[in-house]
Design a protein around this motif. Structure first.
Motif, PDB file in Angstrom:
ATOM      1  N   LEU A   1       0.891  -1.223   0.004  1.00  0.00           N
ATOM      2  CA  LEU A   1      -0.084   0.140   0.082  1.00  0.00           C
ATOM      3  C   LEU A   1       0.986   1.347   0.165  1.00  0.00           C
ATOM      4  N   LEU A   2       1.901   1.210   0.823  1.00  0.00           N
ATOM      5  CA  LEU A   2       2.753   2.256   0.991  1.00  0.00           C
ATOM      6  C   LEU A   2       3.739   2.860  -0.258  1.00  0.00           C
ATOM      7  N   VAL A   3       3.843   1.896  -1.258  1.00  0.00           N
ATOM      8  CA  VAL A   3       4.648   2.222  -2.545  1.00  0.00           C
ATOM      9  C   VAL A   3       3.693   2.345  -3.653  1.00  0.00           C
ATOM     10  N   THR A   4       2.385   2.080  -3.557  1.00  0.00           N
ATOM     11  CA  THR A   4       1.704   2.407  -4.704  1.00  0.00           C
ATOM     12  C   THR A   4       0.596   3.428  -4.474  1.00  0.00           C
ATOM     13  N   GLY A   5      -0.208   4.228  -5.363  1.00  0.00           N
ATOM     14  CA  GLY A   5      -1.059   4.698  -5.259  1.00  0.00           C
ATOM     15  C   GLY A   5      -2.151   4.852  -5.948  1.00  0.00           C
ATOM     16  N   ILE A   6      -3.276   5.125  -5.318  1.00  0.00           N
ATOM     17  CA  ILE A   6      -4.777   5.168  -6.068  1.00  0.00           C
ATOM     18  C   ILE A   6      -4.917   6.515  -6.777  1.00  0.00           C
ATOM     19  N   GLY A   7      -4.947   7.549  -6.009  1.00  0.00           N
ATOM     20  CA  GLY A   7      -4.671   8.987  -6.588  1.00  0.00           C
ATOM     21  C   GLY A   7      -6.120   9.284  -7.237  1.00  0.00           C
ATOM     22  N   VAL A   8      -6.814   9.784  -6.091  1.00  0.00           N
ATOM     23  CA  VAL A   8      -8.262  10.621  -6.256  1.00  0.00           C
ATOM     24  C   VAL A   8      -7.995  11.855  -7.134  1.00  0.00           C
TER      25      VAL A   8
ATOM     26  N   GLY B   1     -13.628   7.562 -19.805  1.00  0.00           N
ATOM     27  CA  GLY B   1     -12.554   8.291 -20.272  1.00  0.00           C
ATOM     28  C   GLY B   1     -11.567   8.604 -19.152  1.00  0.00           C
ATOM     29  N   MET B   2     -11.429   7.626 -18.063  1.00  0.00           N
ATOM     30  CA  MET B   2     -10.754   7.601 -16.785  1.00  0.00           C
ATOM     31  C   MET B   2      -9.894   6.501 -16.849  1.00  0.00           C
ATOM     32  N   GLU B   3      -9.248   6.032 -17.908  1.00  0.00           N
ATOM     33  CA  GLU B   3      -8.448   4.828 -17.847  1.00  0.00           C
ATOM     34  C   GLU B   3      -7.302   4.995 -16.785  1.00  0.00           C
ATOM     35  N   LYS B   4      -6.582   6.074 -17.052  1.00  0.00           N
ATOM     36  CA  LYS B   4      -5.525   6.035 -16.016  1.00  0.00           C
ATOM     37  C   LYS B   4      -5.888   5.983 -14.575  1.00  0.00           C
TER      38      LYS B   4
ATOM     39  N   ILE C   1      -5.971   2.153  -9.520  1.00  0.00           N
ATOM     40  CA  ILE C   1      -6.982   1.601  -8.561  1.00  0.00           C
ATOM     41  C   ILE C   1      -6.373  -0.010  -8.948  1.00  0.00           C
ATOM     42  N   LEU C   2      -6.209  -0.430 -10.279  1.00  0.00           N
ATOM     43  CA  LEU C   2      -5.734  -1.935 -10.396  1.00  0.00           C
ATOM     44  C   LEU C   2      -4.404  -2.139 -10.157  1.00  0.00           C
ATOM     45  N   ASP C   3      -3.550  -0.961 -10.144  1.00  0.00           N
ATOM     46  CA  ASP C   3      -2.054  -1.158  -9.743  1.00  0.00           C
ATOM     47  C   ASP C   3      -2.062  -1.488  -8.175  1.00  0.00           C
ATOM     48  N   TRP C   4      -2.839  -1.208  -7.555  1.00  0.00           N
ATOM     49  CA  TRP C   4      -3.115  -1.384  -6.042  1.00  0.00           C
ATOM     50  C   TRP C   4      -3.743  -2.757  -5.982  1.00  0.00           C
ATOM     51  N   PHE C   5      -4.510  -3.120  -6.571  1.00  0.00           N
ATOM     52  CA  PHE C   5      -5.282  -4.436  -6.406  1.00  0.00           C
ATOM     53  C   PHE C   5      -4.751  -5.569  -6.759  1.00  0.00           C
ATOM     54  N   LYS C   6      -4.023  -5.336  -8.016  1.00  0.00           N
ATOM     55  CA  LYS C   6      -3.621  -6.701  -8.743  1.00  0.00           C
ATOM     56  C   LYS C   6      -2.393  -7.348  -7.809  1.00  0.00           C
ATOM     57  N   PRO C   7      -1.527  -6.608  -7.111  1.00  0.00           N
ATOM     58  CA  PRO C   7      -0.394  -7.347  -6.593  1.00  0.00           C
ATOM     59  C   PRO C   7      -1.132  -7.987  -5.104  1.00  0.00           C
ATOM     60  N   LEU C   8      -1.992  -7.510  -4.610  1.00  0.00           N
ATOM     61  CA  LEU C   8      -2.802  -8.358  -3.684  1.00  0.00           C
ATOM     62  C   LEU C   8      -3.536  -9.500  -3.850  1.00  0.00           C
ATOM     63  N   TYR C   9      -4.030  -9.288  -5.182  1.00  0.00           N
ATOM     64  CA  TYR C   9      -4.816 -10.201  -5.703  1.00  0.00           C
ATOM     65  C   TYR C   9      -4.209 -11.656  -6.073  1.00  0.00           C
TER      66      TYR C   9
END
Length: 337
Positions: free
Chosen positions: A10-17, A155-158, A163-171
């Protein structure tokens, strides 16, 4: 160790609202997606406004910084204490039933798209002439595909990728099925009715239990549907080691939960079940059983399967999720008896 591992990620990735929107598929070619039921849908350009009927799509829109694009949604989202402040301008379309009044309201709102999760109401929704995309990001196994589609349509692929950059490593912890725990579990879905509703392996919570290696005594029960409705007497021979009640935000109140627990132990013969005698009855919020935070629920369930029933790991994980996502979601999602 699970908690430490997830916090490190979590600390090395970001979701970015709230990052600026983009879409690689826009332009002359338009946008083509395939939704959760295999329907191919074409959009000439990214959608600017949406109606959302799925709780977990509603959460994804918050994380993507796109909740202001939602012009109408359900009472479940509007009244959710975690979500409500992000949806002050969205029309409350009531609960799940889509009748003539709701259809009329949707037509007035003129959304570019409707996100509806495999609802029996979709025939009526499609009758509005507004594109209906059937995604919900509900079951953990649906999250990657559904959030990807959501990002393309809006139109919000980035933002979706973050979100998925945070989710996938955990999944990845759950891509290979775990060995089934010797401890037996049973999960009931909170219900205001006297009828007992038990989560089967095909339910959102049931899928999560299986991935985490939990031994769900009703996993293979019945041939259709996600739930089974046994009598109180039918449950007693199952005698699970651990009893879990899936609880919803509207019921996440200690007084209501205490009353529900009393209802459980007052069912004839239930006070002598192993889970009650061993004080292994847990109420767990569905906030971490579906959607993006389902990986937190999966981590929690994996700990349960290994015999660790502490709620501290979940609190830490949600708190770190909040820091990265710039949200203030309630981290106290487990109550035990």
């Amino acid at each position: 160790m699970i908690a430490i591992g997830i916090i490190a990620i979590l600390l090395v990735t970001g979701i970015g609202v709230g990052v600026a929107a983009s879409n690689n598929d826009s332009g002359d070619k338009g946008i083509d997606v395939v939704d959760g039921v295999g329907t191919k849908i074409h959009f000439d350009k990214p959608c600017e406004t949406a109606v959302v009927f799925s709780k977990y799509i509603g959460e994804a829109m918050i994380l993507m910084g796109g909740s202001d694009k939602v012009v109408g949604t359900t009472s479940t989202i509007k009244k959710d204490t975690n979500y409500s402040k992000y949806y002050t301008n969205a029309k409350d379309l009531g609960l799940k039933t889509v009748g003539d009044t709701v259809i009329s309201e949707i037509i007035k709102l003129k959304p570019d798209v409707i996100f509806s999760y495999k609802s029996s109401d979709n025939t009526a929704l499609k009758g509005t002439g507004i594109p209906v995309v059937e995604i919900g990001a509900s079951k953990i196994v649906e999250v990657v595909d559904d959030i990807t589609v959501l990002g393309k349509v809006m139109g919000m692929e980035k933002e979706a990728d973050k979100i998925l950059d945070w989710f996938k490593p955990l999944y990845k912890n759950f891509e290979k099925e775990k060995e089934k725990s010797k401890t037996t579990f049973l999960m009931e879905a909170w219900s205001a009715k006297e009828q007992i509703s038990i989560c089967k392996g095909s339910s959102t919570a049931g899928v999560l239990m299986k991935l985490a290696g939990m031994n769900n005594v009703y996993e293979e029960a019945g041939t259709t549907g996600s739930y089974i409705y046994p009598s109180a007497g039918d449950v007693i021979p199952k005698n699970p080691d651990v009893y879990i009640v899936q609880t919803y935000n509207a019921n996440w109140d200690k007084e209501q939960i205490d009353a529900y627990y009393q209802k459980i132990i007052n069912r004839p013969g239930w006070s002598s079940m192993k889970c009650v005698e061993d004080k292994k009855v847990f109420f767990i919020s569905n906030d971490i059983m579906g959607g993006i935070r389902s990986v937190i629920g999966a981590m929690c369930f994996m700990s349960f399967a290994e015999g660790d029933y502490s709620s501290e790991n979940v609190v830490k994980m949600v708190n770190d999720y909040n820091k990265i996502a710039n949200t203030s979601f309630n981290p106290n999602l487990i109550i035990s008896y």
